[in-house]
Design a protein around this motif. Structure first.
Motif, PDB file in Angstrom:
ATOM      1  N   GLU A 117     -39.935 -28.331  -1.508  1.00  0.00           N
ATOM      2  CA  GLU A 117     -41.335 -27.952  -1.711  1.00  0.00           C
ATOM      3  C   GLU A 117     -42.179 -28.297  -0.488  1.00  0.00           C
ATOM      4  OE1 GLU A 117     -41.818 -28.122  -6.569  1.00  0.00           O
ATOM      5  OE2 GLU A 117     -42.167 -29.956  -5.412  1.00  0.00           O
ATOM      6  N   ALA A 118     -41.821 -29.376   0.204  1.00  0.00           N
ATOM      7  CA  ALA A 118     -42.535 -29.728   1.429  1.00  0.00           C
ATOM      8  C   ALA A 118     -42.213 -28.747   2.555  1.00  0.00           C
ATOM      9  CB  ALA A 118     -42.178 -31.154   1.851  1.00  0.00           C
ATOM     10  N   ALA A 119     -40.962 -28.291   2.604  1.00  0.00           N
ATOM     11  CA  ALA A 119     -40.557 -27.362   3.654  1.00  0.00           C
ATOM     12  C   ALA A 119     -41.130 -25.963   3.445  1.00  0.00           C
ATOM     13  CB  ALA A 119     -39.031 -27.288   3.723  1.00  0.00           C
ATOM     14  N   ASP A 120     -41.350 -25.580   2.189  1.00  0.00           N
ATOM     15  CA  ASP A 120     -41.895 -24.259   1.863  1.00  0.00           C
ATOM     16  C   ASP A 120     -42.899 -24.420   0.725  1.00  0.00           C
ATOM     17  OD1 ASP A 120     -42.459 -21.607   1.408  1.00  0.00           O
ATOM     18  OD2 ASP A 120     -40.469 -21.094   0.620  1.00  0.00           O
ATOM     19  N   PRO A 121     -44.118 -24.876   1.042  1.00  0.00           N
ATOM     20  CA  PRO A 121     -45.113 -25.147  -0.008  1.00  0.00           C
ATOM     21  C   PRO A 121     -45.493 -23.920  -0.824  1.00  0.00           C
ATOM     22  CG  PRO A 121     -45.768 -26.145   2.088  1.00  0.00           C
ATOM     23  CD  PRO A 121     -44.617 -25.235   2.382  1.00  0.00           C
ATOM     24  N   GLY A 122     -45.241 -22.739  -0.302  1.00  0.00           N
ATOM     25  CA  GLY A 122     -45.608 -21.522  -1.018  1.00  0.00           C
ATOM     26  C   GLY A 122     -44.642 -21.132  -2.112  1.00  0.00           C
ATOM     27  N   LYS A 282     -21.706 -22.494   9.692  1.00  0.00           N
ATOM     28  CA  LYS A 282     -22.303 -22.085   8.422  1.00  0.00           C
ATOM     29  C   LYS A 282     -23.237 -20.894   8.616  1.00  0.00           C
ATOM     30  CE  LYS A 282     -23.569 -25.347   5.470  1.00  0.00           C
ATOM     31  NZ  LYS A 282     -22.634 -25.551   4.344  1.00  0.00           N
ATOM     32  N   LYS A 283     -24.032 -20.932   9.673  1.00  0.00           N
ATOM     33  CA  LYS A 283     -24.948 -19.820   9.935  1.00  0.00           C
ATOM     34  C   LYS A 283     -24.177 -18.539  10.244  1.00  0.00           C
ATOM     35  CE  LYS A 283     -27.508 -22.236  12.906  1.00  0.00           C
ATOM     36  NZ  LYS A 283     -28.588 -22.562  13.872  1.00  0.00           N
ATOM     37  N   VAL A 295     -26.719  -7.642  -1.265  1.00  0.00           N
ATOM     38  CA  VAL A 295     -26.664  -7.191  -2.660  1.00  0.00           C
ATOM     39  C   VAL A 295     -28.056  -7.305  -3.276  1.00  0.00           C
ATOM     40  CG1 VAL A 295     -25.563  -7.434  -4.918  1.00  0.00           C
ATOM     41  CG2 VAL A 295     -24.247  -7.887  -2.831  1.00  0.00           C
ATOM     42  N   GLN A 296     -28.564  -8.540  -3.451  1.00  0.00           N
ATOM     43  CA  GLN A 296     -29.924  -8.686  -4.003  1.00  0.00           C
ATOM     44  C   GLN A 296     -30.615  -9.943  -3.481  1.00  0.00           C
ATOM     45  OE1 GLN A 296     -30.324  -8.884  -8.318  1.00  0.00           O
ATOM     46  NE2 GLN A 296     -32.357  -7.959  -8.220  1.00  0.00           N
ATOM     47  N   PHE A 297     -30.163 -11.139  -3.919  1.00  0.00           N
ATOM     48  CA  PHE A 297     -30.700 -12.404  -3.437  1.00  0.00           C
ATOM     49  C   PHE A 297     -29.590 -13.189  -2.754  1.00  0.00           C
ATOM     50  CE2 PHE A 297     -33.447 -11.376  -7.079  1.00  0.00           C
ATOM     51  CZ  PHE A 297     -34.712 -11.536  -6.505  1.00  0.00           C
ATOM     52  N   THR A 298     -29.976 -14.211  -1.978  1.00  0.00           N
ATOM     53  CA  THR A 298     -28.973 -15.010  -1.281  1.00  0.00           C
ATOM     54  C   THR A 298     -29.123 -16.492  -1.614  1.00  0.00           C
ATOM     55  OG1 THR A 298     -30.264 -15.425   0.735  1.00  0.00           O
ATOM     56  CG2 THR A 298     -29.009 -13.366   0.625  1.00  0.00           C
ATOM     57  N   GLY A 299     -27.979 -17.196  -1.503  1.00  0.00           N
ATOM     58  CA  GLY A 299     -27.949 -18.629  -1.718  1.00  0.00           C
ATOM     59  C   GLY A 299     -27.234 -19.322  -0.583  1.00  0.00           C
ATOM     60  N   PHE A 300     -27.337 -20.645  -0.548  1.00  0.00           N
ATOM     61  CA  PHE A 300     -26.751 -21.419   0.546  1.00  0.00           C
ATOM     62  C   PHE A 300     -26.344 -22.775   0.000  1.00  0.00           C
ATOM     63  CE2 PHE A 300     -26.572 -23.526   4.699  1.00  0.00           C
ATOM     64  CZ  PHE A 300     -26.140 -22.503   5.535  1.00  0.00           C
ATOM     65  N   LYS A 301     -25.088 -23.174   0.281  1.00  0.00           N
ATOM     66  CA  LYS A 301     -24.602 -24.463  -0.204  1.00  0.00           C
ATOM     67  C   LYS A 301     -24.598 -25.490   0.923  1.00  0.00           C
ATOM     68  CE  LYS A 301     -21.244 -25.090  -3.324  1.00  0.00           C
ATOM     69  NZ  LYS A 301     -19.912 -25.263  -3.955  1.00  0.00           N
ATOM     70  N   LEU A 302     -25.004 -26.706   0.568  1.00  0.00           N
ATOM     71  CA  LEU A 302     -25.018 -27.832   1.492  1.00  0.00           C
ATOM     72  C   LEU A 302     -24.106 -28.924   0.945  1.00  0.00           C
ATOM     73  CD1 LEU A 302     -28.852 -27.773   2.083  1.00  0.00           C
ATOM     74  CD2 LEU A 302     -27.123 -27.185   3.788  1.00  0.00           C
ATOM     75  N   PRO A 318     -33.756 -28.492   5.046  1.00  0.00           N
ATOM     76  CA  PRO A 318     -34.425 -27.338   4.443  1.00  0.00           C
ATOM     77  C   PRO A 318     -35.101 -26.431   5.475  1.00  0.00           C
ATOM     78  CG  PRO A 318     -34.796 -29.262   3.089  1.00  0.00           C
ATOM     79  CD  PRO A 318     -34.082 -29.746   4.329  1.00  0.00           C
ATOM     80  N   LYS A 319     -35.753 -27.017   6.463  1.00  0.00           N
ATOM     81  CA  LYS A 319     -36.421 -26.184   7.473  1.00  0.00           C
ATOM     82  C   LYS A 319     -35.427 -25.341   8.249  1.00  0.00           C
ATOM     83  CE  LYS A 319     -40.676 -28.825   8.180  1.00  0.00           C
ATOM     84  NZ  LYS A 319     -41.550 -29.533   9.161  1.00  0.00           N
ATOM     85  N   GLU A 320     -34.253 -25.890   8.555  1.00  0.00           N
ATOM     86  CA  GLU A 320     -33.231 -25.116   9.257  1.00  0.00           C
ATOM     87  C   GLU A 320     -32.717 -23.973   8.390  1.00  0.00           C
ATOM     88  OE1 GLU A 320     -30.822 -27.940  12.267  1.00  0.00           O
ATOM     89  OE2 GLU A 320     -30.783 -28.623  10.181  1.00  0.00           O
ATOM     90  N   VAL A 321     -32.468 -24.258   7.107  1.00  0.00           N
ATOM     91  CA  VAL A 321     -31.973 -23.216   6.205  1.00  0.00           C
ATOM     92  C   VAL A 321     -33.013 -22.112   6.037  1.00  0.00           C
ATOM     93  CG1 VAL A 321     -31.203 -22.727   3.844  1.00  0.00           C
ATOM     94  CG2 VAL A 321     -30.444 -24.824   4.996  1.00  0.00           C
ATOM     95  N   LEU A 322     -34.283 -22.493   5.994  1.00  0.00           N
ATOM     96  CA  LEU A 322     -35.347 -21.509   5.790  1.00  0.00           C
ATOM     97  C   LEU A 322     -35.571 -20.614   7.000  1.00  0.00           C
ATOM     98  CD1 LEU A 322     -37.893 -23.728   3.837  1.00  0.00           C
ATOM     99  CD2 LEU A 322     -36.614 -21.764   2.951  1.00  0.00           C
ATOM    100  N   MET A 323     -34.939 -20.920   8.110  1.00  0.00           N
ATOM    101  CA  MET A 323     -35.021 -20.053   9.281  1.00  0.00           C
ATOM    102  C   MET A 323     -34.034 -18.888   9.205  1.00  0.00           C
ATOM    103  SD  MET A 323     -35.513 -22.905  12.312  1.00  0.00           S
ATOM    104  CE  MET A 323     -35.541 -21.658  13.615  1.00  0.00           C
TER     105      MET A 323
END
Length: 334
Positions: A117-122, A282-283, A295-302, A318-323
């Motif tokens: 939530e801090a990395a993507d407040p929206g 991973k990227k 397909v539709q939505f994407t996910g990412f495992k850590l 989170p900030k790296e994944v959100l890029m």
């Protein structure tokens, strides 16, 4: 990027006997769906705006996915990001979900929710427990299917563990020599609950007859479409909001004929990048097998442990994944 871990054989007998002892009728612990949880209408303008935002500046033309159906009312994605803890309570090695006592696990998950939530407040976050309720096994077992079905008491435990966080629950299956067509209907009494969703792991679908863990398995679009159709019928039958359906992937052959995957307004499909390793690996996997085959939505495992096995690797923030392009809307921690 291979992540296979087996449960001890001693668990097979106890879990199999417990599973067999439970009938498939609704138990006292199985609550009926609350239809009031399903809003009457979908905010289509906001949905479109948020879905386009997930493309994150993608220049390939693949994202956002064109002609994807609007979901029915009550859809979770992309209004929320889902952050899930993955694992099985019988094993500390299969994921963080089984590594800690429930209270400690929930506190750790709450901390990750705050990080996102801090990395993507929206984008507000919904916590989730992603429970492996059918595990692949090296031993064929009494049913000859190279899988172990968890007793319903353990699924009930996962659902109870989620309640203090008002978390979603995902039931995940590793079919071994079995099929989604055989395993999915056994879980209907749980999947008719509004907060319970579903996942499948192609890595352990051994269509060629290999022993799980010896090579990577596969699911075809036909298998995926069966699940989507089944979940959609449940939504109609029990007046449920859309289900989230997660498919794990880190190689090309894990999902074949992806262009034939059919979308449904009752089901929100997530292709989850499931491989472990350093950030660049991973990227690259995400770009090739998730972003590159939309397909539709994407996910990412850590992975708390496997992502940092080699120095100087680190677990992505989170900030790296959100890029990433597109930005994942489902996040899973193992």
């Amino acid at each position: 990027m291979y992540k296979y871990t087996l449960l001890k054989n001693i668990l097979r007998l106890s879990a199999t006997l417990a599973f067999a002892a439970v009938t498939f009728s609704a138990s006292a612990q199985t609550t009926q769906p609350d239809s009031t949880l399903k809003p009457a209408t979908l905010d289509t303008a906001r949905y479109d705006s948020l879905y386009k935002r997930l493309a994150n500046g993608d220049k390939t033309g693949k994202w956002p996915v064109k002609n994807a159906p609007l979901p029915k009312a009550g859809a979770i994605l992309p209004f929320y990001r889902v952050v899930a803890y993955y694992g099985n309570m019988y094993s500390k090695n299969m994921g963080v979900l089984g590594q800690y006592d429930p209270a400690t696990m929930r506190e750790k998950l709450k901390a990750e929710v705050k990080n996102w939530e801090a990395a993507d407040p929206g984008t507000p976050v919904k916590p989730a427990l992603h429970y492996i309720c059918v595990t692949a096994q090296a031993d064929a077992g009494s049913n000859g299917l190279h899988n172990l079905r968890m007793p319903f008491s353990q699924i009930d435990k996962a659902i109870e563990m989620a309640k203090p966080l008002n978390a979603l629950v995902f039931l995940d299956i590793q079919v071994g020599y079995s099929t989604v067509q055989k395993e999915l209907p056994l879980l209907e009494k749980y999947l008719k609950m509004p907060n319970v969703h579903f996942g499948i792991d192609p890595e352990f679908s051994m269509k060629e007859g290999s022993v799980p863990g010896k090579r990577i398995g596969t699911f075809d679009a036909d298998d995926i479409n069966y699940v989507t159709k089944y979940l959609s019928k449940l939504c109609d039958k029990y007046n449920l909001p859309p289900k989230i359906f997660v498919v794990h992937r880190f190689t090309k052959r894990m999902v074949t004929n992806y262009k034939d995957i059919k979308l449904d307004s009752n089901v929100q499909f997530v292709m989850d990048m499931d491989g472990w390793g350093g950030p660049e690996l991973k990227k690259g996997t995400y770009k090739a097998y998730v972003a590159g085959e939309p397909v539709q939505f994407t996910g990412f495992k850590l992975f708390y442990k496997n992502d940092i096995k080699k120095v100087p690797n680190h677990m992505m923030t989170p900030k790296e994944v959100l890029m990433l392009k597109p930005a994942p809307i489902y996040i899973q921690y193992q």
